[in-house]
Design a protein around this motif. Structure first.
Motif, PDB file in Angstrom:
ATOM      1  N   GLN A  21     -14.209  88.818  50.001  1.00  0.00           N
ATOM      2  CA  GLN A  21     -14.474  89.300  51.356  1.00  0.00           C
ATOM      3  C   GLN A  21     -15.520  90.416  51.322  1.00  0.00           C
ATOM      4  O   GLN A  21     -15.445  91.320  50.482  1.00  0.00           O
ATOM      5  CB  GLN A  21     -13.186  89.818  51.987  1.00  0.00           C
ATOM      6  CG  GLN A  21     -13.354  90.293  53.407  1.00  0.00           C
ATOM      7  CD  GLN A  21     -12.039  90.781  53.999  1.00  0.00           C
ATOM      8  OE1 GLN A  21     -10.976  90.620  53.412  1.00  0.00           O
ATOM      9  NE2 GLN A  21     -12.116  91.382  55.162  1.00  0.00           N
ATOM     10  N   VAL A  22     -16.490  90.357  52.219  1.00  0.00           N
ATOM     11  CA  VAL A  22     -17.566  91.352  52.272  1.00  0.00           C
ATOM     12  C   VAL A  22     -17.002  92.724  52.630  1.00  0.00           C
ATOM     13  O   VAL A  22     -16.223  92.863  53.566  1.00  0.00           O
ATOM     14  CB  VAL A  22     -18.642  90.943  53.300  1.00  0.00           C
ATOM     15  CG1 VAL A  22     -19.655  92.057  53.508  1.00  0.00           C
ATOM     16  CG2 VAL A  22     -19.333  89.661  52.867  1.00  0.00           C
ATOM     17  N   GLN A  23     -17.386  93.711  51.823  1.00  0.00           N
ATOM     18  CA  GLN A  23     -17.077  95.116  52.090  1.00  0.00           C
ATOM     19  C   GLN A  23     -18.364  95.882  51.820  1.00  0.00           C
ATOM     20  O   GLN A  23     -18.705  96.131  50.654  1.00  0.00           O
ATOM     21  CB  GLN A  23     -15.939  95.605  51.192  1.00  0.00           C
ATOM     22  CG  GLN A  23     -14.693  94.794  51.386  1.00  0.00           C
ATOM     23  CD  GLN A  23     -13.449  95.592  51.081  1.00  0.00           C
ATOM     24  OE1 GLN A  23     -13.470  96.808  51.032  1.00  0.00           O
ATOM     25  NE2 GLN A  23     -12.361  94.883  50.888  1.00  0.00           N
ATOM     26  N   PRO A  24     -19.078  96.237  52.880  1.00  0.00           N
ATOM     27  CA  PRO A  24     -20.406  96.845  52.706  1.00  0.00           C
ATOM     28  C   PRO A  24     -20.368  98.121  51.863  1.00  0.00           C
ATOM     29  O   PRO A  24     -19.426  98.900  51.920  1.00  0.00           O
ATOM     30  CB  PRO A  24     -20.853  97.165  54.134  1.00  0.00           C
ATOM     31  CG  PRO A  24     -20.008  96.298  55.015  1.00  0.00           C
ATOM     32  CD  PRO A  24     -18.705  96.114  54.280  1.00  0.00           C
ATOM     33  N   VAL A  25     -21.448  98.289  51.100  1.00  0.00           N
ATOM     34  CA  VAL A  25     -21.614  99.513  50.313  1.00  0.00           C
ATOM     35  C   VAL A  25     -21.867 100.656  51.292  1.00  0.00           C
ATOM     36  O   VAL A  25     -22.559 100.499  52.290  1.00  0.00           O
ATOM     37  CB  VAL A  25     -22.798  99.380  49.336  1.00  0.00           C
ATOM     38  CG1 VAL A  25     -23.122 100.702  48.675  1.00  0.00           C
ATOM     39  CG2 VAL A  25     -22.500  98.340  48.286  1.00  0.00           C
TER      40      VAL A  25
END
Length: 147
Positions: A122-126
């Motif tokens: 799942q995408v978890q932005p930096v």
């Protein structure tokens, strides 16, 4: 529940330098780091076989395994490279520096995996907080290496 899982992962992390030190000791007795890595995987494989057989895994396991994407099979080879390398490196760099660098590499690349959602994650932005956390680990690596 989340805190229990976090403690569990922390304890698993504590096992890594123990495993590496034991494997390095075996490698020195065998005079062959790759043989020590092989022993590691054979022993672990036997234990997993007993556990899987004891759990009575469903009969469709082979069919499900055939449907897995090709890249999903690379994990075992990564494990072999990791264990073999750490057996060689811990006696030369020490456990603390070796694992500080491992943690730095894990966190840095984990940010990339999270940010882009690679490998189905799942995408978890930096964000700056995460980057700062990795920079703190880098600072720790530099301090450990210095002293």
């Amino acid at each position: 529940m989340r805190y229990f899982l976090m403690i569990w992962v922390f304890l698993l992390g504590c096992l890594m330098p123990i495993q590496a030190s034991l494997n390095a000791k075996l490698g020195s007795f065998l005079k062959a780091p790759l043989m020590a890595a092989l022993v590691n995987f054979v022993v672990g494989g036997c234990i997993l076989l007993v556990v899987v057989l004891g759990m009575r895994t469903p009969n469709n396991l082979l069919q499900a395994a055939k449907e897995a994407p090709l890249y999903a099979w690379i994990g075992g080879s990564i494990g072999a490279v990791f264990v073999s390398s750490i057996i060689f490196l811990v006696p030369r760099l020490g456990s603390a520096l070796s694992f500080a660098l491992i943690i730095l590499g894990q966190l840095a690349f984990s940010l990339v995996i999270d940010h882009f959602g690679l490998l189905g994650i799942q995408v978890q932005p930096v964000n700056w907080g995460r980057i700062f956390g990795v920079l703190l680990i880098l600072a720790g690596v530099l301090v450990i290496q210095k002293f």
